[in-house]
Design a protein around this motif. Structure first.
Motif, PDB file in Angstrom:
ATOM      1  N   LEU A 198      39.151  54.033  34.558  1.00  0.00           N
ATOM      2  CA  LEU A 198      38.137  54.920  33.987  1.00  0.00           C
ATOM      3  C   LEU A 198      38.381  55.136  32.498  1.00  0.00           C
ATOM      4  CD1 LEU A 198      35.697  56.834  34.281  1.00  0.00           C
ATOM      5  CD2 LEU A 198      37.312  58.656  34.800  1.00  0.00           C
ATOM      6  N   ASN A 199      37.417  54.703  31.718  1.00  0.00           N
ATOM      7  CA  ASN A 199      37.411  55.000  30.282  1.00  0.00           C
ATOM      8  C   ASN A 199      36.249  55.949  30.067  1.00  0.00           C
ATOM      9  OD1 ASN A 199      39.255  52.662  29.008  1.00  0.00           O
ATOM     10  ND2 ASN A 199      38.084  51.854  30.705  1.00  0.00           N
ATOM     11  N   GLN A 200      36.514  57.076  29.423  1.00  0.00           N
ATOM     12  CA  GLN A 200      35.458  58.060  29.211  1.00  0.00           C
ATOM     13  C   GLN A 200      35.319  58.341  27.718  1.00  0.00           C
ATOM     14  OE1 GLN A 200      35.978  62.340  29.992  1.00  0.00           O
ATOM     15  NE2 GLN A 200      34.445  62.116  31.603  1.00  0.00           N
ATOM     16  N   ILE A 201      34.118  58.163  27.206  1.00  0.00           N
ATOM     17  CA  ILE A 201      33.885  58.381  25.782  1.00  0.00           C
ATOM     18  C   ILE A 201      32.741  59.363  25.606  1.00  0.00           C
ATOM     19  CG2 ILE A 201      33.161  57.286  23.626  1.00  0.00           C
ATOM     20  CD1 ILE A 201      34.687  54.848  24.475  1.00  0.00           C
ATOM     21  N   SER A 202      33.053  60.479  24.968  1.00  0.00           N
ATOM     22  CA  SER A 202      32.021  61.484  24.725  1.00  0.00           C
ATOM     23  C   SER A 202      31.086  60.991  23.621  1.00  0.00           C
ATOM     24  CB  SER A 202      32.693  62.793  24.325  1.00  0.00           C
ATOM     25  OG  SER A 202      31.701  63.755  24.066  1.00  0.00           O
ATOM     26  N   LEU A 256      33.456  45.381  25.507  1.00  0.00           N
ATOM     27  CA  LEU A 256      32.128  45.980  25.688  1.00  0.00           C
ATOM     28  C   LEU A 256      30.970  45.000  25.880  1.00  0.00           C
ATOM     29  CD1 LEU A 256      32.166  49.119  23.342  1.00  0.00           C
ATOM     30  CD2 LEU A 256      32.730  48.973  25.765  1.00  0.00           C
ATOM     31  N   ARG A 257      31.158  43.711  25.568  1.00  0.00           N
ATOM     32  CA  ARG A 257      30.023  42.795  25.712  1.00  0.00           C
ATOM     33  C   ARG A 257      29.611  42.652  27.169  1.00  0.00           C
ATOM     34  NH1 ARG A 257      32.049  37.754  22.609  1.00  0.00           N
ATOM     35  NH2 ARG A 257      33.970  38.804  23.176  1.00  0.00           N
ATOM     36  N   GLY A 258      28.340  42.915  27.423  1.00  0.00           N
ATOM     37  CA  GLY A 258      27.809  42.804  28.783  1.00  0.00           C
ATOM     38  C   GLY A 258      28.376  43.851  29.735  1.00  0.00           C
ATOM     39  N   LYS A 259      29.026  44.865  29.189  1.00  0.00           N
ATOM     40  CA  LYS A 259      29.717  45.869  30.026  1.00  0.00           C
ATOM     41  C   LYS A 259      28.733  46.811  30.713  1.00  0.00           C
ATOM     42  CE  LYS A 259      33.496  46.559  30.553  1.00  0.00           C
ATOM     43  NZ  LYS A 259      34.256  46.100  31.755  1.00  0.00           N
ATOM     44  N   GLU A 260      28.939  46.983  32.016  1.00  0.00           N
ATOM     45  CA  GLU A 260      28.164  47.986  32.745  1.00  0.00           C
ATOM     46  C   GLU A 260      28.814  49.342  32.538  1.00  0.00           C
ATOM     47  OE1 GLU A 260      27.482  47.329  36.878  1.00  0.00           O
ATOM     48  OE2 GLU A 260      26.757  45.283  36.554  1.00  0.00           O
ATOM     49  N   PHE A 261      27.998  50.350  32.370  1.00  0.00           N
ATOM     50  CA  PHE A 261      28.574  51.691  32.224  1.00  0.00           C
ATOM     51  C   PHE A 261      27.661  52.741  32.847  1.00  0.00           C
ATOM     52  CE2 PHE A 261      26.041  53.397  28.607  1.00  0.00           C
ATOM     53  CZ  PHE A 261      25.410  52.238  28.169  1.00  0.00           C
ATOM     54  N   VAL A 318      27.700  71.572  27.121  1.00  0.00           N
ATOM     55  CA  VAL A 318      27.266  70.354  27.803  1.00  0.00           C
ATOM     56  C   VAL A 318      27.668  69.136  26.980  1.00  0.00           C
ATOM     57  CG1 VAL A 318      24.934  70.738  26.878  1.00  0.00           C
ATOM     58  CG2 VAL A 318      25.218  69.128  28.705  1.00  0.00           C
ATOM     59  N   PHE A 319      28.124  68.092  27.655  1.00  0.00           N
ATOM     60  CA  PHE A 319      28.395  66.845  26.938  1.00  0.00           C
ATOM     61  C   PHE A 319      27.996  65.628  27.753  1.00  0.00           C
ATOM     62  CE2 PHE A 319      32.432  65.120  28.701  1.00  0.00           C
ATOM     63  CZ  PHE A 319      32.970  66.229  29.350  1.00  0.00           C
ATOM     64  N   VAL A 320      27.600  64.594  27.021  1.00  0.00           N
ATOM     65  CA  VAL A 320      27.196  63.332  27.635  1.00  0.00           C
ATOM     66  C   VAL A 320      28.286  62.317  27.323  1.00  0.00           C
ATOM     67  CG1 VAL A 320      25.482  61.469  27.604  1.00  0.00           C
ATOM     68  CG2 VAL A 320      24.741  63.858  27.367  1.00  0.00           C
ATOM     69  N   ALA A 321      28.782  61.642  28.356  1.00  0.00           N
ATOM     70  CA  ALA A 321      29.852  60.667  28.153  1.00  0.00           C
ATOM     71  C   ALA A 321      29.471  59.325  28.766  1.00  0.00           C
ATOM     72  CB  ALA A 321      31.150  61.165  28.778  1.00  0.00           C
ATOM     73  N   ALA A 322      29.992  58.262  28.150  1.00  0.00           N
ATOM     74  CA  ALA A 322      29.875  56.927  28.738  1.00  0.00           C
ATOM     75  C   ALA A 322      31.152  56.678  29.526  1.00  0.00           C
ATOM     76  CB  ALA A 322      29.713  55.881  27.650  1.00  0.00           C
ATOM     77  N   GLU A 323      31.015  56.197  30.747  1.00  0.00           N
ATOM     78  CA  GLU A 323      32.195  55.897  31.566  1.00  0.00           C
ATOM     79  C   GLU A 323      32.122  54.447  32.025  1.00  0.00           C
ATOM     80  OE1 GLU A 323      32.839  60.488  33.116  1.00  0.00           O
ATOM     81  OE2 GLU A 323      32.481  58.948  34.624  1.00  0.00           O
ATOM     82  N   TYR A 324      33.234  53.738  31.849  1.00  0.00           N
ATOM     83  CA  TYR A 324      33.245  52.326  32.230  1.00  0.00           C
ATOM     84  C   TYR A 324      34.657  51.906  32.598  1.00  0.00           C
ATOM     85  CZ  TYR A 324      34.953  51.705  27.450  1.00  0.00           C
ATOM     86  OH  TYR A 324      35.688  51.793  26.294  1.00  0.00           O
ATOM     87  N   GLU A 325      34.731  50.760  33.262  1.00  0.00           N
ATOM     88  CA  GLU A 325      36.011  50.218  33.717  1.00  0.00           C
ATOM     89  C   GLU A 325      36.457  49.088  32.798  1.00  0.00           C
ATOM     90  OE1 GLU A 325      36.671  48.542  37.777  1.00  0.00           O
ATOM     91  OE2 GLU A 325      35.241  50.110  38.342  1.00  0.00           O
ATOM     92  N   THR A 326      37.764  48.995  32.573  1.00  0.00           N
ATOM     93  CA  THR A 326      38.306  47.815  31.877  1.00  0.00           C
ATOM     94  C   THR A 326      39.482  47.314  32.718  1.00  0.00           C
ATOM     95  OG1 THR A 326      39.742  49.254  30.547  1.00  0.00           O
ATOM     96  CG2 THR A 326      37.666  48.563  29.540  1.00  0.00           C
ATOM     97  N   ARG A 376      31.758  58.449  17.889  1.00  0.00           N
ATOM     98  CA  ARG A 376      31.772  56.985  17.886  1.00  0.00           C
ATOM     99  C   ARG A 376      32.115  56.416  19.260  1.00  0.00           C
ATOM    100  NH1 ARG A 376      35.116  55.293  12.604  1.00  0.00           N
ATOM    101  NH2 ARG A 376      34.135  53.281  13.017  1.00  0.00           N
ATOM    102  N   PHE A 377      31.380  55.388  19.636  1.00  0.00           N
ATOM    103  CA  PHE A 377      31.607  54.689  20.907  1.00  0.00           C
ATOM    104  C   PHE A 377      32.417  53.440  20.561  1.00  0.00           C
ATOM    105  CE2 PHE A 377      29.189  53.230  25.011  1.00  0.00           C
ATOM    106  CZ  PHE A 377      30.376  52.747  25.550  1.00  0.00           C
ATOM    107  N   ILE A 378      33.746  53.586  20.652  1.00  0.00           N
ATOM    108  CA  ILE A 378      34.667  52.499  20.318  1.00  0.00           C
ATOM    109  C   ILE A 378      35.522  52.181  21.533  1.00  0.00           C
ATOM    110  CG2 ILE A 378      36.641  51.808  18.862  1.00  0.00           C
ATOM    111  CD1 ILE A 378      35.656  53.737  16.725  1.00  0.00           C
ATOM    112  N   ASP A 379      35.659  50.913  21.833  1.00  0.00           N
ATOM    113  CA  ASP A 379      36.577  50.501  22.895  1.00  0.00           C
ATOM    114  C   ASP A 379      37.846  49.956  22.247  1.00  0.00           C
ATOM    115  OD1 ASP A 379      37.128  49.778  25.777  1.00  0.00           O
ATOM    116  OD2 ASP A 379      37.378  47.824  24.807  1.00  0.00           O
ATOM    117  N   GLN A 380      39.002  50.359  22.746  1.00  0.00           N
ATOM    118  CA  GLN A 380      40.282  49.875  22.199  1.00  0.00           C
ATOM    119  C   GLN A 380      40.527  48.464  22.729  1.00  0.00           C
ATOM    120  OE1 GLN A 380      41.948  51.917  20.027  1.00  0.00           O
ATOM    121  NE2 GLN A 380      40.318  53.403  20.387  1.00  0.00           N
TER     122      GLN A 380
END
Ligand SMILES: *[C@@H]1O[C@H](CO)[C@@H](O)[C@H](O)[C@H]1NC(C)=O
Ligand SMILES: *[C@@H]1O[C@H](CO)[C@@H](O)[C@H](O)[C@H]1NC(C)=O
Length: 167
Positions: A95-99, A130-135, A82-90, A122-126
């Motif tokens: 789709l950006n997916q970070i485990s 990320l400021r105010g980002k909905e995910f 099982v894994f939990v990921a953050a998914e958000y749009e840039t 680590r939750f890093i955006d390239q």
């Protein structure tokens, strides 16, 4: 004249046929299992939120994960990943997916759990998106069977948002 070798061979073929049939039944019965897993994930704290010297955003958060995945287990289940990921749009990627966290559940007895943890990966955006980002947080599971094919599914928990300011 049926030699011993011939009979042994026929027996082996018969045994393999039975085995293949049983494996078929096993994975078929898995596909009849309609599991009803439940998962709640809360972001209980934003530990820190920074822009790195190279310009990428990084956030550290504490997650409160409550799960009951017992219904994913059948007699044919070896283990569940099982894994939990953050998914958000840039602007660059839809789709950006970070485990953020993962684990292996070895048995049904361990499939009901509660864990309070900061993100394991680590939750890093390239970039600095990320400021105010909905995910969304998504909880994915891979059911690894003793025989048959792996089953994959997920739950999407929408509606999270990162802070507007670094801290
Ligand atoms: C974690 O979540 C569960 C259920 O959603 C809640 O009962 C519990 O109080 C939470 N724990 C913390 C430390 O936030
Ligand atoms: C987040 O979840 C909502 C609702 O399920 C969905 O419409 C949206 O596309 C998801 N966002 C991402 C980046 O996957």
């Amino acid at each position: 004249m049926h030699s011993f070798g011939y009979r042994a061979n026929a027996l082996l073929t018969f045994a393999i046929t039975i085995l293949a049939f049983m494996c078929g039944i096993a994975s078929f019965s898995d596909s009849l299992n309609s599991p009803s897993p439940s998962v709640q994930v809360q972001v209980s704290n934003i530990n820190w939120f920074q822009k790195q010297p190279n310009g990428n955003d990084e956030v550290s958060m504490t997650l409160n994960i409550t799960a009951d995945l017992q219904s994913l287990f059948t007699w044919n289940t070896k283990q569940v990943f099982v894994f939990v990921a953050a998914e958000y749009e840039t602007p660059k990627h839809s789709l950006n997916q970070i485990s953020l966290w993962d684990g292996i559940i070895p048995s049904k007895e361990h499939a009901k759990f509660w864990i309070h943890t900061s993100n394991k990966y680590r939750f890093i955006d390239q970039g600095s998106n990320l400021r105010g980002k909905e995910f969304n947080l998504t909880v994915h599971w891979h059911i690894m069977p003793k025989t048959g094919k792996m089953l994959v599914d997920k739950i999407v928990i929408p509606g999270y948002r990162l802070p507007e300011e670094y801290r």
